[in-house]
Design an enzyme around this catalytic site. Structure first.
Site, PDB file in Angstrom:
ATOM      1  N   TRP A  11       0.833  -1.230  -0.048  1.00 46.80           N
ATOM      2  CA  TRP A  11       0.105  -0.061   0.016  1.00 46.80           C
ATOM      3  C   TRP A  11       0.792   1.146  -0.015  1.00 46.80           C
ATOM      4  CZ3 TRP A  11      -5.153   0.016   3.193  1.00 46.80           C
ATOM      5  CH2 TRP A  11      -6.176  -1.021   2.599  1.00 46.80           C
ATOM      6  N   HIS A  93      12.828  -1.884  -1.199  1.00 43.98           N
ATOM      7  CA  HIS A  93      12.298  -1.659  -2.445  1.00 43.98           C
ATOM      8  C   HIS A  93      12.539  -0.388  -3.200  1.00 43.98           C
ATOM      9  CE1 HIS A  93       8.508   0.196  -4.696  1.00 43.98           C
ATOM     10  NE2 HIS A  93       8.202  -0.636  -4.479  1.00 43.98           N
ATOM     11  N   GLU A  95      12.009   2.349  -4.186  1.00 37.58           N
ATOM     12  CA  GLU A  95      11.459   3.526  -3.630  1.00 37.58           C
ATOM     13  C   GLU A  95      12.282   3.964  -2.480  1.00 37.58           C
ATOM     14  OE1 GLU A  95       7.099   3.076  -3.616  1.00 37.58           O
ATOM     15  OE2 GLU A  95       7.131   2.942  -5.748  1.00 37.58           O
ATOM     16  N   GLU A 163      11.239  -6.199  -9.511  1.00 39.57           N
ATOM     17  CA  GLU A 163      10.162  -5.083  -9.836  1.00 39.57           C
ATOM     18  C   GLU A 163      11.016  -4.010 -10.725  1.00 39.57           C
ATOM     19  OE1 GLU A 163       6.792  -4.354  -6.830  1.00 39.57           O
ATOM     20  OE2 GLU A 163       8.633  -3.230  -6.095  1.00 39.57           O
ATOM     21  N   SER A 208       3.112  -2.451 -12.204  1.00 37.98           N
ATOM     22  CA  SER A 208       1.747  -2.426 -12.785  1.00 37.98           C
ATOM     23  C   SER A 208       1.138  -3.762 -13.013  1.00 37.98           C
ATOM     24  CB  SER A 208       2.087  -1.821 -14.317  1.00 37.98           C
ATOM     25  OG  SER A 208       2.563  -0.370 -13.921  1.00 37.98           O
ATOM     26  N   GLY A 229       1.105  -2.936  -6.248  1.00 39.72           N
ATOM     27  CA  GLY A 229       0.898  -1.672  -5.731  1.00 39.72           C
ATOM     28  C   GLY A 229      -0.434  -0.889  -5.886  1.00 39.72           C
ATOM     29  N   GLY A 230      -0.624  -0.146  -6.656  1.00 45.27           N
ATOM     30  CA  GLY A 230      -1.943   0.507  -7.013  1.00 45.27           C
ATOM     31  C   GLY A 230      -3.307  -0.620  -7.098  1.00 45.27           C
TER      32      GLY A 230
HETATM   33  P1  13P Z   1       2.351  -0.795  -9.037  1.00 45.62           P
HETATM   34  O1  13P Z   1       1.485  -2.112  -9.025  1.00 45.62           O
HETATM   35  O2  13P Z   1       1.464   0.465  -8.407  1.00 45.62           O
HETATM   36  O3  13P Z   1       3.112  -0.582 -10.070  1.00 45.62           O
HETATM   37  O4  13P Z   1       3.419  -0.689  -7.873  1.00 45.62           O
HETATM   38  C1  13P Z   1       4.353  -1.888  -7.712  1.00 45.62           C
HETATM   39  C2  13P Z   1       5.146  -1.784  -6.474  1.00 45.62           C
HETATM   40  O5  13P Z   1       5.951  -0.846  -6.294  1.00 45.62           O
HETATM   41  C3  13P Z   1       5.114  -2.898  -5.540  1.00 45.62           C
HETATM   42  O6  13P Z   1       6.104  -2.847  -4.511  1.00 45.62           O
END
Ligand code: 13P
Length: 246
Positions: A11, A93, A95, A163, A208, A229-230
């Protein structure tokens, strides 16, 4: 090797108590799909409340500190997350590697700290668009994986998430052939370090993934689930991804 599919929602910095109903609904959907391991990695503020309503879905964190305690303002130890109700955590991750400057060595240390506190771990790796375009993504990500891999890595507590950074939140995904090649390369890289344990280790795809592409992605031989994620933020969006794994 028959590996149970693992589908985990991340999330990120989304979710307040008002969204606990989504957690509950996802947990109920997971209960109806017992052949799939389902989890939600939530903001730490929601872990305790979510654990009480998440049913068949396990609750995880998105990061932990590598130290047990100390002067690290704003950070959370693995033991704190365990006490709140988490049973797993993401580490590494992209990010966090980017925003917090986490190194491969940091990621390995975090994974070890998580394991010591009884958490299962999802360790993320992935390439930038520049690396993908340069044509050496498999070699670069394999090196990143081996540099981030904690001592004692084993399938019963560790999973890998591939990822591609350029696929996160963009709606773009690699070709199925590219995903297959990367996952096979990562399993081969794992085997050089942990031998036959690599056969049992789950390698998730993330970036995605959604209800429209999950079935095709998870049908690839070395894709053992997804880190989402989303499309994990609501039960309505996440349910088709879980279904695709079952
Ligand atoms: P999305 O599914 O929003 O592209 O994000 C993937 C993600 O970074 C899961 O850790």
């Amino acid at each position: 090797m028959d590996r149970r599919k693992l589908v985990v929602g991340n999330w990120k910095m989304n979710g307040l108590a008002a969204q606990l109903g989504e957690v509950e609904a996802i947990g109920a959907f997971a209960a109806a799909h017992p052949s799939v391991d389902v989890g939600l990695c939530l903001p730490a503020t929601l872990i305790a409340q979510a654990s009480a309503v998440s049913g068949a879905a396990f609750i995880g964190a998105q990061d932990c500190h590598m130290k047990d305690s100390g002067a690290h303002t704003g950070c959370l130890s693995a033991a704190m997350l365990t006490e709140a109700g988490a049973t797993s955590t993401i580490v590494g991750h992209s990010e966090r590697r980017e925003d917090q400057g986490e190194s491969d060595a940091d990621v390995a240390a975090k994974a070890l700290a998580a394991r010591a506190a009884g958490l299962k771990v999802i360790l993320c790796v992935g390439e930038s668009l520049a690396v993908r375009d340069a044509g050496d993504a498999e070699a670069v990500v394999s090196r990143q994986l081996l540099a981030s891999l904690p001592d004692g890595a084993a399938a019963d507590w560790l999973a890998i998430a591939y990822e591609p950074i350029w696929a996160i939140g963009t709606g773009r995904i690699p070709t199925m052939d590219a995903v297959a090649a990367m996952h096979a390369a990562l399993r081969a890289a794992l085997a050089t370090r942990i031998g036959t344990q690599a056969d049992g280790m789950r390698i998730l795809y993330g970036g995605s993934m959604n209800g429209d592409n999950a079935a095709e992605l998870m049908a690839i031989a070395d894709v053992d689930g997804g880190l989402v994620g989303g499309a994990s933020l609501t039960a309505a969006k996440f349910a088709p991804v879980i279904e695709a794994a079952g």
